[in-house]
Enzyme design. Sequence first.
Site, mmCIF file in Angstrom:
data_model
loop_
_atom_site.group_PDB
_atom_site.id
_atom_site.type_symbol
_atom_site.label_atom_id
_atom_site.label_comp_id
_atom_site.label_asym_id
_atom_site.label_seq_id
_atom_site.Cartn_x
_atom_site.Cartn_y
_atom_site.Cartn_z
ATOM 1 N N GLU A 158 -8.468 -7.884 -0.493
ATOM 2 C CA GLU A 158 -8.530 -8.762 0.723
ATOM 3 C C GLU A 158 -9.215 -9.633 1.569
ATOM 4 O O GLU A 158 -8.553 -10.842 1.420
ATOM 5 C CB GLU A 158 -8.254 -7.392 2.356
ATOM 6 C CG GLU A 158 -7.639 -7.818 3.260
ATOM 7 C CD GLU A 158 -7.249 -7.033 4.365
ATOM 8 O OE1 GLU A 158 -6.262 -5.549 4.376
ATOM 9 O OE2 GLU A 158 -8.603 -6.443 4.988
ATOM 10 N N ASP A 203 0.398 -1.371 0.266
ATOM 11 C CA ASP A 203 -0.244 0.325 -0.355
ATOM 12 C C ASP A 203 0.821 1.058 0.017
ATOM 13 O O ASP A 203 1.940 1.289 0.877
ATOM 14 C CB ASP A 203 -0.901 -0.035 1.395
ATOM 15 C CG ASP A 203 -2.024 -0.771 1.421
ATOM 16 O OD1 ASP A 203 -2.237 -1.391 -0.272
ATOM 17 O OD2 ASP A 203 -3.060 -0.370 1.876
HETATM 18 C C1 UD2 Z 1 -7.592 -2.282 2.733
HETATM 19 C C2 UD2 Z 1 -5.986 -2.655 2.830
HETATM 20 C C3 UD2 Z 1 -5.790 -2.279 1.878
HETATM 21 C C4 UD2 Z 1 -6.810 -3.467 0.965
HETATM 22 C C5 UD2 Z 1 -8.052 -2.010 0.630
HETATM 23 C C6 UD2 Z 1 -9.550 -2.886 0.772
HETATM 24 C C7 UD2 Z 1 -4.732 -2.981 5.549
HETATM 25 C C8 UD2 Z 1 -4.350 -2.152 6.310
HETATM 26 N N1 UD2 Z 1 -5.368 -1.829 3.933
HETATM 27 O O1 UD2 Z 1 -7.389 -0.838 3.247
HETATM 28 O O2 UD2 Z 1 -4.173 -3.432 1.793
HETATM 29 O O3 UD2 Z 1 -7.073 -4.097 1.030
HETATM 30 O O4 UD2 Z 1 -8.386 -2.971 2.486
HETATM 31 O O5 UD2 Z 1 -10.088 -2.864 0.562
HETATM 32 O O6 UD2 Z 1 -5.440 -4.444 5.613
HETATM 33 N N2 UD2 Z 1 -5.024 3.135 -3.909
HETATM 34 C C9 UD2 Z 1 -5.048 4.984 -5.085
HETATM 35 N N3 UD2 Z 1 -6.192 5.848 -5.361
HETATM 36 C C10 UD2 Z 1 -7.653 5.540 -4.247
HETATM 37 C C11 UD2 Z 1 -7.285 4.040 -3.295
HETATM 38 C C12 UD2 Z 1 -6.179 3.516 -3.490
HETATM 39 O O7 UD2 Z 1 -4.341 4.911 -5.630
HETATM 40 O O8 UD2 Z 1 -7.693 6.575 -5.147
HETATM 41 C C13 UD2 Z 1 -4.778 2.859 -3.669
HETATM 42 C C14 UD2 Z 1 -3.408 3.061 -2.451
HETATM 43 O O9 UD2 Z 1 -1.776 1.982 -3.267
HETATM 44 C C15 UD2 Z 1 -3.827 2.320 -1.317
HETATM 45 C C16 UD2 Z 1 -4.481 0.966 -2.065
HETATM 46 O O10 UD2 Z 1 -4.996 1.277 -3.173
HETATM 47 O O11 UD2 Z 1 -2.573 2.198 -0.573
HETATM 48 C C17 UD2 Z 1 -5.849 0.311 -0.736
HETATM 49 O O12 UD2 Z 1 -6.456 0.980 -0.412
HETATM 50 P P1 UD2 Z 1 -6.684 2.308 1.464
HETATM 51 O O13 UD2 Z 1 -5.652 1.754 2.005
HETATM 52 O O14 UD2 Z 1 -7.624 2.897 0.966
HETATM 53 O O15 UD2 Z 1 -7.348 0.880 1.545
HETATM 54 P P2 UD2 Z 1 -7.658 0.614 3.174
HETATM 55 O O16 UD2 Z 1 -7.202 1.320 4.036
HETATM 56 O O17 UD2 Z 1 -9.310 0.161 3.718
#
Ligand code: UD2
Length: 342
Positions: A291, A199
């Site tokens: 995930e 991420d």
């Molecule tokens: C969780 C997971 C993440 C992913 C996601 C799926 C953890 C700590 N993190 O994070 O890996 O499995 O759930 O639901 O378990 N991204 C972009 N632009 C955007 C949105 C996302 O580039 O507008 C990419 C970026 O690399 C980001 C990744 O997608 O790090 C995952 O998105 P997130 O971090 O917003 O997802 P999150 O925090 O819910």
Amino acid sequence: MVLRQSFLIILAFFGMVLCGLIYLNTNQNSCKPQIIEKVITKKNWKLKNFGLRSPVGLVYNQPSALVSRTDVASVTPWLAPIVWEGTFDSRVIDSIYKQQNITIATTVFALGKYTRFLKDFLESAEEHYFVGFRVHFYLFTDQPEEVPNVKLGQERYLTVKTLPSMNRWQDISMSRMEILEKLIENELASEADYIFCLDVDTKFYGRWGVESLGRLVGVIHPWFFNVPRFLFTYEHRPKSQAYIPAGKGDFYYTGAAFGGSLKDVHNLTKTCREQMNIDTANSIEALWHEESHLNKYFLYNKPSKLLSPEYLWRDISMSSGSVKIIRFSHVAKNNAEVRPNL
Ligand code: UD2
């Protein structure tokens, strides 16, 4: 009389040799380097003849068959190591991998407003991530002009790849599986030995090195490493291909970091992509997107190595007794502000 004296002299001589050997074995750190070098070189000769490599001349603490960390599990029931601080010696493991001339491909996605996380991610990776090893970052973005100019060290490479923008953050997150699958298929075969997918809303704070390498590597999710499995946020709807029945499951793995050999990660990403396509055709999206599929995959294809939550922590300011060092952590973000949709 003479015979008795000679016998005593011989006895004393063997006694001294024996004491010397015991001293050498129990006080390796305090031994003179040249003596240690000889001993290790001899061991190295033996290891080489069994097809193993050993660091010639390296001085390190004697490994113990009895003493280890007792406050955490360092092995799974299927005998995969769980990597925690105190379970490895970086000098030993670095010197083994140094002889292998390896390249670690690392993918990172930064679309939309997530490009703002790139500077910290890349700068901190330069400081902590596989330092001294060849790393090739593959950065996927819809805004190549926003990629910061971070000075990379020797044998550190960055390839920027442009993607079309996407409207849903869930699609961005899930699309990583197919993009990785194709990257491995089309480009990486002769370019890298291992791959990690990370991420971008993250930062490195401590060493992340070759101790993390393995055939198939999962990272234990920082919110679920100390809770019973009925609290894991697996997909429990049988209609989804990510379905895990109640009462099943080993660990809850994060989607924010996983890796392994090209072959194993290719199989993982291909399988998850296929399962997500079936879900789409059946009008269902798994609870935690890719995930959830990753967790299903790891249940039936056990990781050969697990990284403790040191390798993905929730927030740098939060500490836990068992997590003695935070190597990599999510950075605080306002989801409503950075994501293209809610
Ligand atoms: C969780 C997971 C993440 C992913 C996601 C799926 C953890 C700590 N993190 O994070 O890996 O499995 O759930 O639901 O378990 N991204 C972009 N632009 C955007 C949105 C996302 O580039 O507008 C990419 C970026 O690399 C980001 C990744 O997608 O790090 C995952 O998105 P997130 O971090 O917003 O997802 P999150 O925090 O819910």
